[in-house]
Motif scaffolding. Structure first.
Motif, mmCIF file in Angstrom:
data_model
loop_
_atom_site.group_PDB
_atom_site.id
_atom_site.type_symbol
_atom_site.label_atom_id
_atom_site.label_comp_id
_atom_site.label_asym_id
_atom_site.label_seq_id
_atom_site.Cartn_x
_atom_site.Cartn_y
_atom_site.Cartn_z
ATOM 1 N N PRO A 154 -7.122 11.982 3.663
ATOM 2 C CA PRO A 154 -7.235 11.297 2.366
ATOM 3 C C PRO A 154 -6.420 11.978 1.274
ATOM 4 C CG PRO A 154 -9.401 11.616 3.373
ATOM 5 C CD PRO A 154 -8.425 12.414 4.182
ATOM 6 N N GLN A 155 -6.065 13.237 1.483
ATOM 7 C CA GLN A 155 -5.265 13.937 0.467
ATOM 8 C C GLN A 155 -3.807 13.473 0.451
ATOM 9 O OE1 GLN A 155 -8.168 15.738 1.540
ATOM 10 N NE2 GLN A 155 -8.569 15.183 -0.587
ATOM 11 N N ALA A 156 -3.356 12.831 1.529
ATOM 12 C CA ALA A 156 -1.959 12.390 1.613
ATOM 13 C C ALA A 156 -1.847 10.980 1.044
ATOM 14 C CB ALA A 156 -1.467 12.430 3.052
ATOM 15 N N LEU A 157 -1.616 10.881 -0.256
ATOM 16 C CA LEU A 157 -1.535 9.576 -0.918
ATOM 17 C C LEU A 157 -0.134 8.987 -0.914
ATOM 18 C CD1 LEU A 157 -3.829 9.514 -4.097
ATOM 19 C CD2 LEU A 157 -4.100 8.334 -1.910
ATOM 20 N N GLY A 158 0.866 9.795 -0.644
ATOM 21 C CA GLY A 158 2.243 9.318 -0.633
ATOM 22 C C GLY A 158 3.165 10.442 -0.222
ATOM 23 N N PRO A 159 4.432 10.149 0.005
ATOM 24 C CA PRO A 159 5.365 11.200 0.419
ATOM 25 C C PRO A 159 5.497 12.331 -0.589
ATOM 26 C CG PRO A 159 6.307 9.031 0.798
ATOM 27 C CD PRO A 159 5.063 8.820 0.008
ATOM 28 N N MET A 160 5.216 12.046 -1.863
ATOM 29 C CA MET A 160 5.371 13.056 -2.910
ATOM 30 C C MET A 160 4.082 13.310 -3.688
ATOM 31 S SD MET A 160 8.616 13.865 -2.684
ATOM 32 C CE MET A 160 9.021 14.662 -4.238
ATOM 33 N N VAL A 161 2.963 12.689 -3.251
ATOM 34 C CA VAL A 161 1.735 12.745 -4.039
ATOM 35 C C VAL A 161 0.571 13.167 -3.154
ATOM 36 C CG1 VAL A 161 0.165 11.467 -5.547
ATOM 37 C CG2 VAL A 161 2.584 10.845 -5.465
ATOM 38 N N GLU A 162 -0.233 14.101 -3.662
ATOM 39 C CA GLU A 162 -1.419 14.532 -2.953
ATOM 40 C C GLU A 162 -2.639 14.323 -3.830
ATOM 41 O OE1 GLU A 162 -0.852 18.508 -1.532
ATOM 42 O OE2 GLU A 162 1.077 18.025 -0.594
ATOM 43 N N LEU A 163 -3.724 13.900 -3.210
ATOM 44 C CA LEU A 163 -4.957 13.633 -3.926
ATOM 45 C C LEU A 163 -5.680 14.940 -4.212
ATOM 46 C CD1 LEU A 163 -7.022 11.493 -4.937
ATOM 47 C CD2 LEU A 163 -8.075 11.616 -2.684
ATOM 48 N N GLU A 164 -6.089 15.084 -5.456
ATOM 49 C CA GLU A 164 -6.852 16.267 -5.834
ATOM 50 C C GLU A 164 -8.219 16.227 -5.152
ATOM 51 O OE1 GLU A 164 -8.702 18.319 -9.902
ATOM 52 O OE2 GLU A 164 -7.453 16.526 -10.001
ATOM 53 N N GLY A 169 0.838 -1.194 0.000
ATOM 54 C CA GLY A 169 0.000 0.000 0.000
ATOM 55 C C GLY A 169 0.868 1.238 0.000
ATOM 56 N N ASN A 170 0.279 2.363 -0.383
ATOM 57 C CA ASN A 170 1.060 3.596 -0.452
ATOM 58 C C ASN A 170 1.608 4.024 0.898
ATOM 59 O OD1 ASN A 170 0.710 3.837 -3.187
ATOM 60 N ND2 ASN A 170 -0.003 5.955 -3.105
ATOM 61 N N TYR A 171 0.965 3.609 1.994
ATOM 62 C CA TYR A 171 1.461 3.956 3.326
ATOM 63 C C TYR A 171 2.901 3.494 3.516
ATOM 64 C CZ TYR A 171 0.974 -0.955 4.496
ATOM 65 O OH TYR A 171 1.148 -2.322 4.499
ATOM 66 N N SER A 172 3.268 2.375 2.854
ATOM 67 C CA SER A 172 4.616 1.833 3.029
ATOM 68 C C SER A 172 5.686 2.728 2.406
ATOM 69 C CB SER A 172 4.706 0.423 2.448
ATOM 70 O OG SER A 172 4.509 0.433 1.042
ATOM 71 N N ALA A 173 5.289 3.611 1.510
ATOM 72 C CA ALA A 173 6.277 4.500 0.882
ATOM 73 C C ALA A 173 6.933 5.405 1.910
ATOM 74 C CB ALA A 173 5.609 5.326 -0.218
ATOM 75 N N TRP A 174 6.168 5.851 2.908
ATOM 76 C CA TRP A 174 6.768 6.671 3.979
ATOM 77 C C TRP A 174 7.788 5.840 4.767
ATOM 78 C CZ3 TRP A 174 1.625 7.790 2.692
ATOM 79 C CH2 TRP A 174 1.303 9.136 2.493
ATOM 80 N N LEU A 175 7.429 4.601 5.045
ATOM 81 C CA LEU A 175 8.329 3.733 5.804
ATOM 82 C C LEU A 175 9.613 3.500 5.029
ATOM 83 C CD1 LEU A 175 8.634 1.899 8.341
ATOM 84 C CD2 LEU A 175 7.651 0.058 6.970
ATOM 85 N N HIS A 176 9.509 3.140 3.759
ATOM 86 C CA HIS A 176 10.691 2.847 2.952
ATOM 87 C C HIS A 176 11.589 4.069 2.805
ATOM 88 C CE1 HIS A 176 8.933 -0.918 2.373
ATOM 89 N NE2 HIS A 176 8.326 -0.742 1.225
ATOM 90 N N ARG A 177 10.966 5.227 2.695
ATOM 91 C CA ARG A 177 11.771 6.429 2.470
ATOM 92 C C ARG A 177 12.446 6.942 3.738
ATOM 93 N NH1 ARG A 177 10.187 12.031 -0.732
ATOM 94 N NH2 ARG A 177 11.919 13.280 0.088
ATOM 95 N N TYR A 178 11.710 6.934 4.858
ATOM 96 C CA TYR A 178 12.212 7.650 6.030
ATOM 97 C C TYR A 178 12.752 6.763 7.151
ATOM 98 C CZ TYR A 178 9.848 11.665 3.893
ATOM 99 O OH TYR A 178 9.454 12.648 3.025
ATOM 100 N N TYR A 179 12.364 5.507 7.209
ATOM 101 C CA TYR A 179 12.849 4.675 8.312
ATOM 102 C C TYR A 179 14.265 4.192 8.025
ATOM 103 C CZ TYR A 179 12.900 1.427 12.203
ATOM 104 O OH TYR A 179 13.223 0.781 13.367
ATOM 105 N N ARG A 180 15.074 4.156 9.064
ATOM 106 C CA ARG A 180 16.457 3.705 8.916
ATOM 107 C C ARG A 180 16.623 2.353 9.617
ATOM 108 N NH1 ARG A 180 20.676 8.800 8.949
ATOM 109 N NH2 ARG A 180 19.577 10.059 7.401
ATOM 110 N N TYR A 181 16.772 1.317 8.806
ATOM 111 C CA TYR A 181 16.975 -0.036 9.334
ATOM 112 C C TYR A 181 18.446 -0.173 9.738
ATOM 113 C CZ TYR A 181 12.470 -0.914 7.152
ATOM 114 O OH TYR A 181 11.150 -0.857 6.791
#
Length: 548
Positions: free
Chosen positions: A534-544, A386-398
């Protein structure tokens, strides 16, 4: 000693070192369940076969040992196929035992009968049906051999119920002995020579057969050869993300500057990854069949080498062991000061880590930043799709090996059963599951397993009331015409409390931080519902916004 086939099966599992299995019971393998009774093997009973299979896959991914699941015939097997597919694309050792109709009823389309060889053939390394009780030890030993050798993956064994109830006296076969997976020293020397001669080298890590020692080894190699190291899709824990040579993940939503570096590299060392669609951005970062970059491909499966990309150097070896061999070959060398190529790539990564603000009072970028600040380095973080995982992949430091459990197959519903399996196996470590509202509801019944086993996971549910990934693509192709992507959701916090667990709802980042602190000391499993705009679809994408 004479015993029924179910006892012989379980004895064979013990010989292979199995300590835990995951299952949904079925009448087609009652003898196997009887064999598990007082066997010393822990049987974790899931709530749906897909959850059981995903738990087994997560166990295999976490430990490197085959995860084992038992499911019944027909719908049980078809439900479990989702977890088998995850194991196949993620190169995870796993064995699925499936109950089957009695042998004297085969090919009559008996109740719940399925041809498992036909069904699982494209999804597994090997599919077989055991026809004789005295051959159970042979088949089980071979299953463990196949699941772990070369490129790891899933094996499916069908168990006719009359075979399991038959008597036999066959002794267990000793534990599987695997090939060394080592490359010739000349291969190691050749790869090092190519990397030393390169002006713009880049390493991509991924695939199966990795270990904590291999992760340490590749860090040493990177330091001594001055190499930038990227991770293939959802393999971000193969190198400490705080290491100065780590430059980011090469997957969905890749840093554009890192994508350019992949294209500009003159030599790419691909250690273990298949270079599939996600890691290559739809086969564009490297152009098939002959990439512009010089490609050194190390993979345990000879059939993978040259399958899509023609390599300059091809080495059949376990990627992790190859990294260790490289580190040994470089043992006498001192580390090199980081050059401009590595420094620039690392600077790009760190700039990419700077959170970009998204709409709403509760911002997922700040949620992930908080997790970075408070979680220990060995915390295990799981997620599905899901798009929620994009925040995790981008910002979390494993920061440690096997702190990330996520499906490269992009399977929804994976995060929760994976978290349950991880917490049962590693109760001393914190386990956090990040899920979307749609992703969580694919397998949310497995939260009951966490409560039953006191597996005190914390589930963070990003609730935006929609299937966000599909809405994103819908917006691109059919703007302002949402169709089939809205979700009607329950009160997730109340669901947790109905199990006697901790439940909270957060509408701001301050509320999240307070709830997360409470969940960490609650002494029960926990669900925190994150009400996201609902407008926050991804770290770089916003829902119109769609006006009435």
């Amino acid at each position: 000693m004479t015993r029924h086939g179910g006892d012989a099966l379980v004895a064979s599992l013990r010989e292979q070192g199995v300590e835990r299995v995951f299952s949904i019971p079925g009448e087609s393998f009652l003898a196997a369940l009887d064999g598990l009774y007082q066997s010393g093997i822990h049987n974790v009973v899931a709530r749906q076969e897909g959850g059981a299979a995903m738990m087994a896959e997560a166990y295999g991914k976490l430990t490197g040992r085959p995860g084992v699941a038992f499911v019944t015939r027909g719908p049980g097997a078809t439900n479990a196929s989702s977890g088998v597919h995850v194991a196949f694309q993620d190169s995870t050792p796993m064995i699925l035992f499936v109950g089957q109709v009695a042998s004297d009823q085969r090919d009559r389309e008996a109740f719940q009968e399925v041809d498992y060889r036909a069904m699982f053939g494209p999804l597994a390394k090997w599919v077989a049906e055991i026809d004789r009780a005295d051959r159970i030890p042979e088949y089980v030993a071979r299953a463990f051999q196949v699941a772990r050798a070369g490129r790891p993956g899933p094996v499916v064994l069908a168990l006719p119920e009359d075979m399991l109830s038959s008597e036999c006296d066959a002794p267990p076969v000793p534990a599987a002995v695997l090939p060394s997976g080592l490359a010739a020293s000349s291969d190691v020397s050749e790869v090092i020579a190519h990397l030393e001669a390169a002006e713009r080298p880049l390493v991509i890590l991924g695939g199966g057969n990795w270990s904590a020692s291999a992760a340490k080894a590749i860090a040493t190699v990177a330091e001594k050869l001055d190499l930038p190291v990227g991770a293939s899709f959802r393999c971000q824990d193969f190198l400490d993300n705080l290491h100065p040579n780590y430059v980011g993940d090469i997957g969905i939503g890749v840093n554009p500057k890192l994508a350019k570096r992949v294209r500009d590299a003159d030599v790419i060392l691909c250690l273990g990854a298949r270079l599939g669609e996600m890691t290559t951005s739809g086969y564009t970062l490297l152009t098939p069949p002959v990439p512009a970059q010089k490609l050194i491909h190390v993979h345990a499966d000879p059939g993978e080498l040259g399958r899509v990309y023609h390599p300059t150097v091809a080495v059949v070896a376990d990627a992790g062991k190859f990294a260790e061999s490289m580190a040994q070959a470089l043992a006498e060398r001192a580390a090199k000061p980081a050059g401009a190529w590595v420094q620039g790539a690392r600077a790009d990564y760190e700039a990419w880590q700077s959170p970009r603000e998204t709409p709403g009072d509760l911002k997922l970028e700040q949620v992930i930043v908080h997790l970075n600040e408070v979680l220990p380095e060995d915390a295990i973080v799981t997620n599905g799709a899901g798009n929620y995982s994009a925040w995790l992949h981008r910002y979390y430091r494993y920061r440690s090996f096997r702190s990330q459990l996520a499906p490269t197959s992009g399977s929804m519903g994976y995060g929760l059963p994976a978290a349950v399996a991880a917490k049962i196996e590693r109760p001393e470590q914190e386990v956090i599951c990040l899920a979307g509202d749609g992703c969580f509801q694919m397998t949310m019944q497995e939260f009951g397993v966490a409560c039953e086993h006191a597996a005190n996971i914390i589930v963070l549910i990003s609730n935006n009331g929609m299937y966000g990934t599909i809405r994103l693509h819908q917006q691109k192709k059919f703007p302002r015409r949402p169709s089939g992507t809205d979700l009607f959701n329950p009160d997730f916090a109340a669901l947790a409390r109905s199990y006697g667990a901790f439940g909270a709802t957060a509408t701001t980042n301050a509320e999240f931080e307070e709830a997360f602190a409470q969940a960490r000391v609650a002494g029960t499993p926990a669900i925190i519902e994150l009400q996201i705009s609902p407008q926050a679809l991804g770290p770089m994408v916003e829902l119109e916004k769609i006006s009435d």
